[in-house]
Design a protein around this motif. Structure first.
Motif, PDB file in Angstrom:
ATOM      1  N   ILE A  53       0.840  -1.295  -0.035  1.00 45.15           N
ATOM      2  CA  ILE A  53      -0.067  -0.033   0.340  1.00 45.15           C
ATOM      3  C   ILE A  53       0.974   1.250  -0.205  1.00 45.15           C
ATOM      4  CG2 ILE A  53      -1.934  -1.367   0.870  1.00 45.15           C
ATOM      5  CD1 ILE A  53      -1.590   0.040   3.590  1.00 45.15           C
ATOM      6  N   PHE A  54       2.108   1.199   0.433  1.00 47.58           N
ATOM      7  CA  PHE A  54       3.064   2.221   0.429  1.00 47.58           C
ATOM      8  C   PHE A  54       3.711   2.319  -0.757  1.00 47.58           C
ATOM      9  CE2 PHE A  54       2.951   1.938   5.503  1.00 47.58           C
ATOM     10  CZ  PHE A  54       1.735   2.378   5.432  1.00 47.58           C
ATOM     11  N   PHE A 102       5.247  12.897   0.824  1.00 50.44           N
ATOM     12  CA  PHE A 102       5.796  13.353   1.919  1.00 50.44           C
ATOM     13  C   PHE A 102       6.713  12.615   2.633  1.00 50.44           C
ATOM     14  CE2 PHE A 102       1.765  15.796   0.857  1.00 50.44           C
ATOM     15  CZ  PHE A 102       2.195  16.842   0.542  1.00 50.44           C
ATOM     16  N   HIS A 103       7.197  11.505   2.042  1.00 52.12           N
ATOM     17  CA  HIS A 103       7.818  10.558   3.019  1.00 52.12           C
ATOM     18  C   HIS A 103       9.001  10.067   1.907  1.00 52.12           C
ATOM     19  CE1 HIS A 103       4.838  10.323   5.903  1.00 52.12           C
ATOM     20  NE2 HIS A 103       4.159  10.257   4.708  1.00 52.12           N
ATOM     21  N   GLY A 104       9.591  10.964   1.190  1.00 50.77           N
ATOM     22  CA  GLY A 104      10.783  10.776   0.349  1.00 50.77           C
ATOM     23  C   GLY A 104      10.296  10.333  -1.052  1.00 50.77           C
ATOM     24  N   GLY A 105       9.349  10.147  -1.492  1.00 49.46           N
ATOM     25  CA  GLY A 105       8.662  10.011  -2.683  1.00 49.46           C
ATOM     26  C   GLY A 105       8.934   8.595  -3.418  1.00 49.46           C
ATOM     27  N   ALA A 106       9.647   7.726  -2.689  1.00 45.04           N
ATOM     28  CA  ALA A 106       9.851   6.319  -3.313  1.00 45.04           C
ATOM     29  C   ALA A 106       9.469   5.423  -2.180  1.00 45.04           C
ATOM     30  CB  ALA A 106      11.106   6.212  -3.794  1.00 45.04           C
ATOM     31  N   PRO A 107       8.809   4.075  -2.402  1.00 41.06           N
ATOM     32  CA  PRO A 107       8.723   3.356  -1.271  1.00 41.06           C
ATOM     33  C   PRO A 107       9.791   2.563  -0.848  1.00 41.06           C
ATOM     34  CG  PRO A 107       8.123   2.347  -3.540  1.00 41.06           C
ATOM     35  CD  PRO A 107       8.416   3.913  -3.797  1.00 41.06           C
ATOM     36  N   ALA A 108       9.867   1.759   0.265  1.00 42.95           N
ATOM     37  CA  ALA A 108      10.994   1.304   0.697  1.00 42.95           C
ATOM     38  C   ALA A 108      11.009  -0.106   0.487  1.00 42.95           C
ATOM     39  CB  ALA A 108      11.051   1.353   2.339  1.00 42.95           C
ATOM     40  N   GLU A 109      12.049  -0.717   0.353  1.00 39.92           N
ATOM     41  CA  GLU A 109      12.273  -2.152   0.084  1.00 39.92           C
ATOM     42  C   GLU A 109      11.448  -3.133   1.106  1.00 39.92           C
ATOM     43  OE1 GLU A 109      13.505  -3.664  -2.656  1.00 39.92           O
ATOM     44  OE2 GLU A 109      14.147  -1.531  -3.285  1.00 39.92           O
ATOM     45  N   LEU A 141      -5.185  -0.598   6.923  1.00 42.89           N
ATOM     46  CA  LEU A 141      -5.181   0.864   6.349  1.00 42.89           C
ATOM     47  C   LEU A 141      -3.862   1.516   6.167  1.00 42.89           C
ATOM     48  CD1 LEU A 141      -8.155   2.025   8.550  1.00 42.89           C
ATOM     49  CD2 LEU A 141      -8.350   1.535   6.242  1.00 42.89           C
ATOM     50  N   GLY A 142      -2.977   1.013   6.935  1.00 44.88           N
ATOM     51  CA  GLY A 142      -1.703   1.702   6.921  1.00 44.88           C
ATOM     52  C   GLY A 142      -1.150   1.518   8.790  1.00 44.88           C
ATOM     53  N   PHE A 143      -0.622   2.756   9.018  1.00 48.63           N
ATOM     54  CA  PHE A 143      -0.016   2.457  10.289  1.00 48.63           C
ATOM     55  C   PHE A 143      -0.263   4.088  10.910  1.00 48.63           C
ATOM     56  CE2 PHE A 143       4.044   3.347   8.379  1.00 48.63           C
ATOM     57  CZ  PHE A 143       4.441   4.705   8.629  1.00 48.63           C
ATOM     58  N   THR A 144      -0.582   4.064  12.272  1.00 45.18           N
ATOM     59  CA  THR A 144      -0.376   5.267  13.157  1.00 45.18           C
ATOM     60  C   THR A 144       0.141   4.833  14.557  1.00 45.18           C
ATOM     61  OG1 THR A 144      -1.833   7.328  14.040  1.00 45.18           O
ATOM     62  CG2 THR A 144      -2.813   4.869  14.038  1.00 45.18           C
ATOM     63  N   GLY A 145       0.714   5.866  15.032  1.00 47.08           N
ATOM     64  CA  GLY A 145       1.348   5.648  16.143  1.00 47.08           C
ATOM     65  C   GLY A 145       2.249   6.647  16.681  1.00 47.08           C
ATOM     66  N   LEU A 152      -1.531   6.256   5.688  1.00 43.72           N
ATOM     67  CA  LEU A 152      -2.551   5.427   5.536  1.00 43.72           C
ATOM     68  C   LEU A 152      -2.460   5.240   3.747  1.00 43.72           C
ATOM     69  CD1 LEU A 152      -5.481   6.844   7.384  1.00 43.72           C
ATOM     70  CD2 LEU A 152      -3.785   4.935   7.975  1.00 43.72           C
ATOM     71  N   ALA A 153      -3.156   4.061   3.293  1.00 41.97           N
ATOM     72  CA  ALA A 153      -3.289   3.751   1.996  1.00 41.97           C
ATOM     73  C   ALA A 153      -4.177   4.709   1.105  1.00 41.97           C
ATOM     74  CB  ALA A 153      -4.019   2.247   1.827  1.00 41.97           C
ATOM     75  N   ARG A 154      -3.816   4.821   0.117  1.00 38.69           N
ATOM     76  CA  ARG A 154      -4.456   6.188  -0.795  1.00 38.69           C
ATOM     77  C   ARG A 154      -6.148   5.764  -0.694  1.00 38.69           C
ATOM     78  NH1 ARG A 154      -7.052   9.731  -1.827  1.00 38.69           N
ATOM     79  NH2 ARG A 154      -7.149  10.737  -3.625  1.00 38.69           N
ATOM     80  N   THR A 155      -6.519   4.496  -0.825  1.00 32.85           N
ATOM     81  CA  THR A 155      -8.007   4.169  -0.673  1.00 32.85           C
ATOM     82  C   THR A 155      -8.574   4.643   0.693  1.00 32.85           C
ATOM     83  OG1 THR A 155      -7.393   1.977   0.124  1.00 32.85           O
ATOM     84  CG2 THR A 155      -7.766   2.477  -2.309  1.00 32.85           C
ATOM     85  N   ALA A 156      -7.920   5.089   1.795  1.00 33.42           N
ATOM     86  CA  ALA A 156      -8.499   5.329   3.064  1.00 33.42           C
ATOM     87  C   ALA A 156      -8.376   6.908   3.333  1.00 33.42           C
ATOM     88  CB  ALA A 156      -7.578   4.606   4.273  1.00 33.42           C
TER      89      ALA A 156
END
Length: 176
Positions: free
Chosen positions: A30-31, A39-46, A79-83, A103-107
């Motif tokens: 989802i990321f 806003f998190h570096g533009g690219a997904p992590a491995e 949905l993703g994460f929060t914390g 969160l996922a774009r769909t959320a």
């Protein structure tokens, strides 16, 4: 005669759990959306980075009573994460606890981030955390709106050392 205003929509049901090994796979999927990562570096992590992140969150929750929890909707879908986590950089609010969400774009636009963040604040209070910060890119209007709904106040404006982007530090006292 007075008009009856429509009732505010009910907050969505969001459940938080300590991340599992399987959550690393879902977070990776989802990321991978460029909009989510803007806003998190533009690219997904491995995938290996998400595997390490979820393992680190399990340890942090066991040791401190909080972490970046997996956020689930009413059907149990991720949905993703929060914390919250200690601020990890040598600049900005060093030594403070940062609340965050991704969160996922769909959320998006459905109240999940605010509902999940409110649950996070309750858990942080229970864990004895006295205050939190939220570090938000100045262009991230959605996250700025969440901080406002949480009652956070703008404390300072900063420029990131890498990328030289403008951002905001919001603060909230959790002691009642």
């Amino acid at each position: 005669m007075s008009e009856t205003l429509p009732a505010a929509p009910a907050a969505p049901v969001v459940r938080l759990r300590v991340p599992t090994d399987e959550d690393a796979l879902v977070w990776h999927r989802i990321f991978a959306d460029p909009e989510v990562m803007e806003f998190h570096g533009g690219a997904p992590a491995e995938l290996s980075e998400y595997e390490e992140l979820t393992a680190r969150q399990r340890r942090h929750d066991a040791e401190h009573g909080f972490c970046l929890w997996t956020a689930l909707d009413e059907e149990g879908e991720v949905l993703g994460f929060t914390g919250a986590q200690p601020w990890p950089h040598a600049w900005g609010p060093v030594g403070e606890i940062e609340i965050g969400w991704r969160l996922a774009r769909t959320a998006w636009g459905r109240g999940y981030a605010t509902a999940a963040a409110r649950t996070t604040l309750e858990r942080l209070r229970a864990a004895g955390v006295p205050s939190v910060v939220a570090m938000v890119a100045a262009e991230n209007e959605r996250s700025i709106a969440v901080t406002r709904r949480l009652g956070m106040e703008l404390a300072e404006t900063f420029t990131t050392p890498v990328g030289k982007r403008t951002g905001y530090c919001f603060r909230l006292d959790l002691v009642r």
